[in-house]
Design a protein around this motif. Sequence first.
Motif, short mmCIF file in Angstrom:
data_model
loop_
_atom_site.label_atom_id
_atom_site.label_comp_id
_atom_site.label_asym_id
_atom_site.label_seq_id
_atom_site.Cartn_x
_atom_site.Cartn_y
_atom_site.Cartn_z
N UNK A 28 0.84 -1.21 0.00
CA UNK A 28 0.00 0.00 0.00
C UNK A 28 0.87 1.25 0.00
N UNK A 29 1.94 1.22 0.76
CA UNK A 29 2.86 2.37 0.81
C UNK A 29 3.52 2.59 -0.55
N UNK A 30 3.95 1.51 -1.20
CA UNK A 30 4.57 1.64 -2.51
C UNK A 30 3.58 2.16 -3.55
N UNK A 31 2.31 1.73 -3.44
CA UNK A 31 1.27 2.26 -4.32
C UNK A 31 1.09 3.76 -4.11
N UNK A 32 1.10 4.19 -2.85
CA UNK A 32 0.97 5.61 -2.52
C UNK A 32 2.13 6.40 -3.13
N UNK A 33 3.35 5.89 -3.00
CA UNK A 33 4.50 6.57 -3.58
C UNK A 33 4.41 6.64 -5.10
N UNK A 34 3.96 5.54 -5.72
CA UNK A 34 3.83 5.52 -7.18
C UNK A 34 2.84 6.58 -7.66
N UNK A 35 1.71 6.71 -6.94
CA UNK A 35 0.72 7.73 -7.32
C UNK A 35 1.29 9.14 -7.17
N UNK A 36 2.06 9.36 -6.10
CA UNK A 36 2.66 10.67 -5.89
C UNK A 36 3.67 10.99 -6.99
N UNK A 46 3.59 9.83 -10.06
CA UNK A 46 2.83 10.08 -11.28
C UNK A 46 2.26 11.49 -11.32
N UNK A 47 1.79 11.98 -10.18
CA UNK A 47 1.16 13.30 -10.14
C UNK A 47 2.16 14.42 -9.90
N UNK A 48 3.40 14.08 -9.55
CA UNK A 48 4.41 15.10 -9.29
C UNK A 48 4.33 15.70 -7.90
N UNK A 49 3.45 15.17 -7.07
CA UNK A 49 3.34 15.65 -5.69
C UNK A 49 4.32 14.90 -4.82
N UNK A 50 4.49 15.39 -3.61
CA UNK A 50 5.33 14.69 -2.63
C UNK A 50 4.46 14.24 -1.47
N UNK A 51 4.82 13.12 -0.88
CA UNK A 51 4.05 12.60 0.25
C UNK A 51 4.17 13.59 1.41
N UNK A 52 3.03 14.11 1.86
CA UNK A 52 3.03 15.04 2.98
C UNK A 52 2.84 14.31 4.30
N UNK A 53 2.10 13.24 4.28
CA UNK A 53 1.85 12.45 5.47
C UNK A 53 1.13 11.18 5.07
N UNK A 54 1.32 10.17 5.84
CA UNK A 54 0.65 8.91 5.55
C UNK A 54 -0.76 8.93 6.10
N UNK A 55 -1.71 8.35 5.41
CA UNK A 55 -3.03 8.20 5.99
C UNK A 55 -2.92 7.37 7.28
N UNK A 56 -3.71 7.73 8.29
CA UNK A 56 -3.63 7.05 9.58
C UNK A 56 -3.79 5.54 9.47
#
Length: 106
Positions: free
Chosen positions: A60-68, A70-80
């Motif tokens: 799930x974490x790797x999926x979150x990073x992949x989406x970020x 793709x969109x050019x955003x940076x991870x600001x915080x993980x969902x709880x």
Amino acid sequence: MPEIHEIATLTSKGQITLPKPIRQALGVDAGGKVVFELREDGQIVVSRAEAEHEDPAIGAFLDLLAKDIETGRHVQGLPDDLARAMLAHAGHAISLDEEIDGDVVI
């Protein structure tokens, strides 16, 4: 898949090197995992270890990073829920609402 017949030599420590054609057929490299299954008829089946050992929180974490990415955003915080799942799979019983004592090194 074509039939492959290879011979490996057992060392005094009980180790073998998987022949290259077998490694290629299984799709494993150095550090890859294989499963040995001993059947009732005495046959041994060797196969690549699949996702059975993968941690769903890491996926799930790797999926979150992949989406970020793709969109050019940076991870600001993980969902709880993701953070809790990662901590649970790491064997830590932690409340995300607790105050942090001491210094935090990142």
